[in-house]
Structure formats: structure tokens, C-alpha cells
Design a protein around this motif. Structure first.
Motif, short mmCIF file in Angstrom:
data_model
loop_
_atom_site.label_atom_id
_atom_site.label_comp_id
_atom_site.label_asym_id
_atom_site.label_seq_id
_atom_site.Cartn_x
_atom_site.Cartn_y
_atom_site.Cartn_z
N VAL A 229 -3.57 -0.15 -3.38
CA VAL A 229 -3.17 1.01 -2.59
C VAL A 229 -2.08 0.60 -1.60
CG1 VAL A 229 -3.93 2.73 -0.90
CG2 VAL A 229 -5.44 2.07 -2.79
N HIS A 231 -0.33 1.98 1.67
CA HIS A 231 -0.58 3.00 2.70
C HIS A 231 0.78 3.58 3.15
CE1 HIS A 231 -4.83 2.05 2.86
NE2 HIS A 231 -4.49 0.77 2.83
N SER A 232 1.07 4.75 2.63
CA SER A 232 2.39 5.36 2.88
C SER A 232 2.37 6.33 4.05
CB SER A 232 2.85 6.10 1.61
OG SER A 232 1.85 6.97 1.13
N ASP A 234 -0.31 7.28 7.79
CA ASP A 234 -1.62 7.35 8.45
C ASP A 234 -1.60 8.26 9.66
OD1 ASP A 234 -0.01 5.59 9.86
OD2 ASP A 234 -1.66 4.29 10.48
N SER A 246 -1.24 9.69 3.67
CA SER A 246 -0.99 9.67 2.22
C SER A 246 -1.15 8.24 1.74
CB SER A 246 0.42 10.18 1.90
OG SER A 246 1.41 9.33 2.47
N SER A 247 -1.23 8.10 0.44
CA SER A 247 -1.31 6.76 -0.17
C SER A 247 -0.56 6.77 -1.49
CB SER A 247 -2.77 6.34 -0.42
OG SER A 247 -3.48 6.19 0.79
N TYR A 380 -11.69 3.01 -5.04
CA TYR A 380 -10.95 3.43 -3.84
C TYR A 380 -11.26 4.90 -3.59
CZ TYR A 380 -7.13 5.20 -0.94
OH TYR A 380 -6.41 5.83 0.04
N HIS A 382 -10.17 8.24 -1.26
CA HIS A 382 -9.15 8.81 -0.38
C HIS A 382 -9.71 10.13 0.15
CE1 HIS A 382 -4.90 9.22 0.94
NE2 HIS A 382 -5.21 10.51 0.92
N LYS A 425 -10.41 5.33 2.65
CA LYS A 425 -9.45 5.78 3.66
C LYS A 425 -9.88 7.16 4.15
CE LYS A 425 -4.44 6.14 4.45
NZ LYS A 425 -3.12 5.85 3.86
N SER A 451 -7.53 7.08 9.53
CA SER A 451 -6.19 7.66 9.40
C SER A 451 -6.19 9.10 9.91
CB SER A 451 -5.79 7.60 7.92
OG SER A 451 -4.49 8.07 7.71
N HIS A 470 2.33 1.58 8.09
CA HIS A 470 3.14 2.01 6.95
C HIS A 470 3.57 0.81 6.10
CE1 HIS A 470 6.90 3.46 4.96
NE2 HIS A 470 6.11 4.49 4.74
N THR A 473 -0.51 -3.04 2.21
CA THR A 473 -1.05 -2.93 0.85
C THR A 473 -2.44 -3.54 0.79
OG1 THR A 473 1.17 -3.08 -0.10
CG2 THR A 473 -0.67 -3.51 -1.57
#
Length: 872
Positions: A229, A231-232, A234, A246-247, A380, A382, A425, A451, A470, A473
Motif C-alpha cells: 500500500v 499512502h497517497s 491522510d 486515499s491509498s 489490508y 481501507h 487504515k 487518517s 504522503h 509505503t
């Protein structure tokens, strides 16, 4: 003496205009993350009024005349309206800012109505038990969902008109409030005046201008892993420094987005990921901080796979339809849609995903992903936009007839939230509609990431989970494969399908190289020594002399044509982020291309391909094999000076190679098309008769392309749609010339049906244009009537299904009216077919009696009935 009218440029396409004496603060323009821009400029700040904490900010929004600008939504008012209603307190009971004056939307009637509908869907999603059941949900579950939805909505789903006022700006000056006047100077250019002081605001973006990101993101080089993942984001919709939660899920070297938030291009670029690398998007829900980047994916060179439950997809389709004023079905023209079944595991090529319905004001799922590994699974979770368990507990009621949830529902959600996984997350934004970290104190997941907030973690939260900045990983399963060369093989095989495998392996042995952001790979005028096959990231393609700025992504071969034919490059190519490429020696590539007799074919088509790549339609995002198929299908067409363009030619897309063409409507010039312009998209792609008359002003040569090839290329279809919608709106809403013009009186305030009615007006105008021309072409007229009948039947069917869904008591009477209307148009077409003089035919009178009177009478009756059910 202080200024009476203050104007501040905030960002591209975004201005602030304030008239202090009139208590008017106008946010001019409404691109994504506009609230964050205003916060960064100090135009929205925390304050107090009469001891009550609140924020300052605008109390009116001036909308762009154009729903799209340079490929992005231009009007996204969801968060600005939420800021006014809740953070400023304009809707909160007993708040000192709640004076009874509503926030104001200003602009074209078309755009104001679109925003009202889009905000309505953003607030509530699906608004009735019937809409929920339409997605395949059973009646008992639909009832349960509506009870929850009504609890979030404080007992009632309210139309946007209850919350917002509107000020429609037509061709005349209009008073906004308290003596402040606005006028439209030109399309998308406005003048705002108060007591003799005035400012001018132009919301139009330049050709090379984009809506700006509210926050800078540093460049990073992301590895491609087996299961992991990135982490794009938070932050949340109010965080001025970070992208929204987002991820990016990596699986077997492929990239999948989880949600598509604002500034998606900037976000991906910062991570060294090109849009063409995105295999799919898993969508949790349709709030703008998880939705606003959807246009980026709709403008890909390939159809991105869209994964969501039918409930979430239906909400997203309705929001997109409102923003684009188009049919909901158009969403599927841009994505490969895969509906996921909620509450069970769905297998996607070895990646298993379970969507779990989660409590939120609109349809929302959280996702759990897993794949086989070792002696079991690695996983994972989300969990975006979950609810705090104490909030949910407060909704538990024993009476199943009132808004709320059952104890069994609460227990089910709590168990789902606390499911142990390897990586989880969480949204811990708090408040009425977001989660709380304390609910996960007993969670046994191996790692928890907190997040969806605009603040640092508290010490108590740090005892439960950690943050993820940001680009951080989490590798769940390390990759042992060379994903770069596997990707390179896929691209080379597509580009050179007839070259034997052993020759492709020679090319694959070229070195894989990495480039920093901002590196020039090839300058204009250069002949390269190497061909760079882009494997990851994105490259800017620049032709300043021709005002052409675009991006190419993975799969592009930089320097191929210039190198093969020893011609200087016409463009400069520079890396937009970290880029990985296969560096192929030019002599080697030339040798293998010549040995396999590929060069001859490339040489024959190089003129076409070079021209296509120089146009705005094909300059970016179109995969090489697709471009090759288009080139093979091109037919050259020549039009002599003064020759009208026939409807037969308008069933194909025409790219103008040379010459000029005048486009007119109702005898009035609209514009002049020149080299690299295009026409014919109405018939070629959108199956609509041409709204315009086109005539060659000099000898014209065009490249004609079948529409079927273009429909499956999202980025090309998007650009054609943007141009088509702009011109269609220009004709249907214009006050000059003959033909039918959309009148606000025609609005029945049912979005889907108003969209259909506008489409019928477009087709009627096309028929009038054909009949107006002196050269009578019965074949063209017959095809136009076919289009009118086809769309009429489609519209009537959709209308009747809607009435049937809500048990409209006069359905049978309305169906009878529909059958009579179809019979009337068939009979009218027969009369035209036997008429010798079309000039004596009053089609405008017929259409007015045939449809417009029906809209103003019969359709308004069922609209009022549906409004009582919450359908708009």
C-alpha cells in the motif's frame, strides 16, 4: 477612501470579490479544493461570534459558465456549500450567523440547476427506498438503509432549494443582493458593480492552464511491489497541507487506486505514477474528497476498471450526470464497470476484496483486501468515512418505523470494524459522520494507520495507531519479480505485434534507467541516439510555437519517429516526475524494425501519425497500438471551396489537415475551423444529427476516422464530449437565431428528464437546420427523424419506468399520451416524405405542439408527484 468592491486573485480560475457595505462575499469560480485555497489565503479563518466558535468565508458562489475546463470539473460546490452551512453556521439552529439568509449560487440557469442536483446527491446519495432497490437490494435492507439515512439527515431529506438561494445571470444586468449588480460581459467573464465601483472577473483558463493544487507535494520514486500500500493521502476535505484520505494498492506489479480525490494528477505525479499505469479504482463513496479526481481517470488512454458495489456506483453516476448534464449511462462509456457484491469476497485475478456497507449519510463501503500467502492470507483494510461507534450507538432505537438502526445492525458494524487484518487504515476524523480512534483500542490488527483529519495525532491516538505521511509505503508481501521488464515486454509486444519473440528479447535486454523530475529526454530539433520506452511515471510533451502542451505516460516511445527517419523532433519531452524507462539504442531498434519489414508500414503511415500526434485530440494518452489502428482506418476527404459538408460526411470524425471551414447555425456564423480542428463528432460518437451547417471557405482536406474506433478511447471521447457539450449548450441556450431555445420554464426539476428534453431539442434543431437548407437531402432528413424517434422511445421508456417505480397514479394515462406522440411523429414524417416543398412545412410549430406542450403540461404533473417523494 476604501474600495467599495474588493477583488483578490486566489488561484487559477478562482477569485474573491467582496462588497463590505453590502455584506456580500463572493467566491468566484468553484474548482476542486477551492475551500483549501481560500483558507491558505486567509479568506476563511477560525473566529468567534457572540462567543460561538465558527469560521469566516464567502456567502455566495459565482459559477463558471462552462461545466468543464481543460478536462476538469469547473463547478464543484459541495465543500464550499458545506463550509457556509456548517462551519460558518448559516444553517445551525440558534447560531448567531443563522440570520435566515441562505448561501447564494450565481450563474447560468443551466449551471445553477446542475449544482443544485449535484449537491443534493452529494448530501444524500440515493434518496428513496425505490432508488436503493433499483440497485438489486431487497426491500427489507432498503428500508434499513433509509432509516439510517433519515437519521443522518435529522429526519428529512431536503431539496437543495431549501438550503440555498439562486441568482440566475442571463443577458441582462441582475441585482445579486443589497444593490450589488452583476452582468455577463462575455461567456465566463463577469462585471460586478456597487455604487459606481466595479471589478471584472474572467473565469476562463488559458489553453495551458490547469486548476492548481492547494498544497505542494515533493517528488518520490515508488517501488512496484507484489502486495503493498502506498499512502497517497491522510488528510480530509479541509486539510490545507495534505491530500484527502486515499491509498494506492499494489498487487503483482499493478496499481489500483482506492478512491479518486482532488488533484489526482498532481498526487500521482508526485509519486512517480502515470495515469496509464492505473489498472482500476476501488470506490468507497461519492463525497468530493473521494470523488473529485474521477475526471482524471475518465481522461485515460484506456478504460480504467471501476470497482464498486451497485449502490455506490449508482450514487456516483447520478453525481457525474448532474455535473455534466448528461445521461447516467454515459459513465459506462468511460470505464469498464465491475459491480462488486457486498459482504462477500470477490476474486479479481487473485486479489480478493470484500466491500462492507458502512454507516454514512450516503452509500458507502469500506474495503478489505486479501491474497493467499504462506499458510493463509495477508490482508489490508481501507476504512474511509466510517462512523464513531458512540454516534452509531446513539442511533439505536427499538421502533423499526422511525429513523435509526437496530441493535443487531450496530453489533454487525462493530464486528466488521474490529476485524483483525495485517494492515488497517482508519478514518478518525470524529464528529457526526467520521470515526474515532478510541473505538479501535481493542483491535488486534498487526498495524493500524490513523487518517482523514486536518490535525496531528493526539498522544492517546498514538497509543492506538500511527500516521502515514504522503508516499509512505507498507509492503505486505515483497515482490521477487522484475516488474519493470515485465511491463516493458507488454508494451513492446503491443507496439511490435509481428516481431518474433527472440527479437523482442533483444530489445528487452536494453538497460532500465531512472530519471529525476524535470530532465529533458529530447529537445525540439534533436535527432535522438536512444529511444526511451516509458515504463513508469509521466512525461510532458511541449510545442510552445503551436500552443500544444500535453502528457504522455507509460507505453510511449520517446524518439521513435525522429530516430527511425532521421528527422528533428517537433516537440520537447521533459519528465514530469520520477520516470523509469527502457533505454533502447537507436541502431538496434532500427535494425530489428527493418529486418522484420515493420519500417515500411511505419513510413507509409508516418504522415498520418505525425499529424494526429500534433492535434489536441491525439497528442496525449492514446496507446501506440490504438493509434496504429486509427492510422490504418483513415480516409482522406477533399472539399472544394463553397461546398457544403453533407450529413454523410458528418457520420465520421473529420480532422482538418488543411483549409478552413465555417460553422453556422440558423444561418448565423458560429465559428471558423482551421487546420487541426475537427467536426462530425455529433454523428460519429454521440449518434446525434449535426446541429450546424458546415461549408468549405477554401479547398479543405480532412482525415476521416470511424467513430467506433474513438468511442473506446476515454481521453479522446472526453475531449470530443467537452467540445460537443460546449457547442450544444451554445445553440440550445442562445437567444439569437431561429430554432428551439431552452427556456427555464421547460425545467421540470427532474434531472434525468430535463437532460433528455434538452437532447430532444438538439435533435429538433438539427432537423430544422436540414430543412432550412435549399439543397434538400431527403436521406439526411430521414436519418435525423430516425434519431428523433429512437431518442423519443428511449426517453419515454425511462420516464415510464420512473413513474412505475413510484406508482404514479396517472401512469396509464401518460403512457397513452406517449403512444399518441410516437404515432404523431411517424405520421408527420410520412407527410414530409410526400411533400414536394419542404419550405412549406412548419416543423417548429409541429414540435412545439408535439413535445413542448407535453412537457409544460403532462410532465409537470408527474414531476410534482415525484418531488413529493424526494426525487429531483
Amino acid at each position: 477612501m476604501s474600495e467599495k468592491v474588493i477583488k483578490i486573485r486566489v488561484a487559477s480560475g478562482l477569485y474573491w470579490v467582496e462588497v463590505p457595505d453590502a455584506d456580500l462575499r463572493i467566491q468566484c469560480g468553484c474548482p476542486m479544493d477551492s475551500v483549501k485555497h481560500l483558507m491558505k489565503r486567509g479568506l476563511i479563518v477560525e473566529t468567534e461570534k457572540d462567543g460561538v466558535p465558527c469560521e469566516t468565508g464567502p456567502n455566495a458562489i459565482l459559477l463558471s459558465d462552462m461545466m468543464l475546463q481543460n478536462g476538469e470539473f469547473a463547478n464543484l460546490g459541495e465543500f464550499p456549500v458545506l463550509q457556509m452551512l456548517y462551519k460558518q453556521g448559516l444553517i445551525l439552529p440558534n447560531h448567531p450567523n443563522n440570520t435566515g439568509q441562505k448561501p447564494l449560487l450565481i450563474g447560468l440557469a443551466e449551471q445553477v440547476n446542475a449544482q443544485m442536483q449535484y449537491i443534493y446527491r452529494g448530501n444524500y446519495g440515493l434518496v428513496s427506498k425505490e432508488e436503493i432497490m433499483e440497485t438489486g437490494v431487497d426491500a427489507e435492507t432498503a428500508e434499513e438503509m433509509m432509516r439510517l439515512k433519515l437519521r443522518f439527515a435529522f429526519g428529512a431529506i431536503r431539496p437543495s432549494q431549501d438550503l440555498l438561494d439562486s441568482c440566475v445571470v442571463g443577458e441582462e444586468d441582475v441585482e445579486i443582493r443589497n444593490g450589488v449588480v452583476i452582468r455577463r460581459v462575455l461567456p465566463n467573464m463577469f462585471e460586478i458593480e456597487y455604487n459606481g465601483d466595479k471589478v471584472r472577473v474572467d473565469l476562463t483558463l488559458a489553453a495551458d492552464e490547469k486548476f492548481e493544487s492547494a498544497y505542494p507535494l515533493g517528488f518520490q520514486h515508488m517501488p512496484r511491489e507484489y502486495f503493498g500500500v502506498i499512502h497517497s493521502g491522510d488528510g480530509d476535505g479541509w486539510d490545507v497541507n495534505r491530500p484527502s484520505m486515499s491509498s494506492i494498492l499494489m498487487f503483482q506489479g499493478k496499481m489500483y487506486l482506492i478512491d479518486a480525490g482532488p488533484n489526482l494528477i498532481a498526487n500521482l505525479s508526485a509519486l512517480g505514477i502515470g495515469v496509464e499505469e492505473i489498472a482500476g479504482v476501488f470506490h468507497t463513496h461519492a463525497h468530493d474528497d473521494h470523488f473529485a479526481g474521477i475526471t482524471t481517470l475518465m481522461r485515460s488512454g484506456h478504460k480504467v476498471t471501476y470497482y464498486a458495489t451497485p449502490l455506490v456506483r449508482a450514487t456516483v453516476e447520478k453525481k457525474v450526470a448532474a455535473l455534466l448534464s448528461t445521461e447516467e449511462e454515459q459513465f459506462k462509456a468511460f470505464f469498464d464497470v465491475v459491480d462488486l457484491e457486498a459482504e462477500i469476497w470477490n476474486d479479481i485475478d487473485g486479489l480478493e476484496v470484500k466491500p462492507i456497507n458502512s454507516p454514512h449519510p450516503l452509500e458507502t463501503t469500506v474495503f478489505v483486501f486479501r491474497t493467499l500467502w504462506d499458510d493463509g492470507y495477508k490482508s489490508y483494510a481501507h476504512f474511509a468515512d466510517i462512523v464513531a461507534l458512540d454516534v452509531l450507538k446513539g442511533m439505536v432505537v427499538d421502533d423499526p418505523t422511525v429513523p435509526g438502526v437496530s441493535q443487531a445492525y450496530y453489533d454487525r458494524i462493530q464486528a466488521a470494524y474490529l476485524m483483525p487484518v495485517d494492515l488497517k487504515k482508519l478514518d478518525v476524523g470524529g464528529g457526526m459522520i467520521h470515526g474515532m480512534a478510541k473505538d479501535f483500542e481493542s483491535d488486534t490488527s498487526e498495524r493500524i494507520v490513523l487518517s482523514h483529519m486536518a490535525r496531528p495525532l493526539t498522544p492517546e491516538e498514538k497509543e492506538i495507531g500511527s500516521s502515514a505521511s504522503h508516499g509512505m509505503t507498507d509492503i505486505i508481501i515483497s515482490g521477487q519479480s522484475d516488474f519493470a521488464r515485465r511491463t516493458a515486454f507488454s508494451f513492446i509486444r503491443s507496439a511490435l505485434p509481428n516481431v518474433p519473440l527472440h527479437h523482442l528479447r533483444i530489445l528487452l535486454n536494453s538497460p532500465v534507467v531512472d530519471f529525476n523530475p524535470g530532465v529533458i529526454l529530447m529537445k525540439r530539433g534533436e535527432i535522438p541516439e536512444y529511444i526511451h520506452l516509458i515504463l513508469t511515471g509521466a512525461v510532458e510533451k511541449i510545442r510552445t510555437r503551436e500552443n500544444l502542451y500535453s502528457r504522455v505516460s507509460c507505453g510511449a516511445m520517446i524518439g521513435e519517429l525522429s530516430g527511425l527517419f532521421n528527422t528533428p523532433s517537433k516537440s520537447t519531452f521533459t519528465t514530469a516526475c520520477f520516470v523509469r524507462a527502457l533505454k533502447i539504442p537507436l541502431p538496434l531498434y532500427k535494425s530489428l524494425v527493418e529486418r522484420n519489414n515493420v519500417k515500411d508500414h511505419i513510413e507509409k503511415t508516418i504522415e498520418y501519425r505525425s499529424f494526429l500526434e500534433s492535434t489536441c485530440l491525439f497528442s496525449e494518452g492514446v496507446p501506440y497500438p490504438v493509434l496504429a489502428r486509427i492510422v490504418d482506418a483513415i480516409k482522406v476527404r477533399r472539399f472544394e471551396k463553397g461546398a457544403p459538408i453533407s450529413c454523410k460526411d458528418l457520420t465520421l470524425l473529420n480532422l482538418i489537415k488543411s483549409g478552413r471551414i465555417e460553422r453556422s447555425a440558423s444561418g448565423e456564423p458560429v465559428d471558423v475551423l482551421e487546420s487541426k480542428g475537427f467536426f462530425g463528432e455529433e454523428g460519429a460518437v454521440f449518434n446525434t444529427p449535426c446541429l450546424f451547417r458546415l461549408e468549405a471557405m477554401e479547398t479543405v482536406e480532412t482525415y476521416q476516422i470511424p467513430g467506433e474506433l474513438l468511442k473506446e478511447i476515454p481521453i479522446v471521447r472526453w475531449k470530443l464530449m467537452e467540445a460537443y457539450l460546449k457547442r450544444a449548450m451554445q445553440v440550445v441556450h442562445s437567444s439569437s437565431g431561429e430554432g428551439f431555445r431552452w427556456n427555464t420554464a421547460f425545467n421540470i426539476q427532474i434531472l434525468e428528464m430535463d437532460t433528455h428534453h434538452k437532447k430532444l431539442l438538439e435533435i429538433a434543431n438539427a432537423i430544422m437546420e436540414i430543412m432550412r437548407l435549399e439543397e434538400e437531402n431527403r436521406s439526411d432528413l430521414d436519418k435525423a427523424f430516425d434519431a428523433l424517434l429512437d431518442y423519443t422511445r428511449y426517453h419515454f421508456s425511462a420516464e415510464e419506468k420512473l413513474m412505475q417505480r413510484y406508482e404514479y397514479p396517472e401512469l396509464k394515462h401518460h403512457q397513452k399520451k406517449h403512444r399518441k406522440l410516437v404515432e404523431n411523429v411517424l405520421n408527420y414524417r410520412d407527410e414530409i416524405n410526400v411533400s414536394e416543398d419542404l419550405s412549406k412545412i412548419d416543423f417548429q410549430g409541429f414540435f412545439t405542439d408535439w413535445l413542448i406542450k407535453h412537457i409544460l403540461s403532462e410532465d409537470r404533473k408527474y414531476a410534482a408527484f415525484l418531488h413529493s417523494k424526494g426525487i429531483y
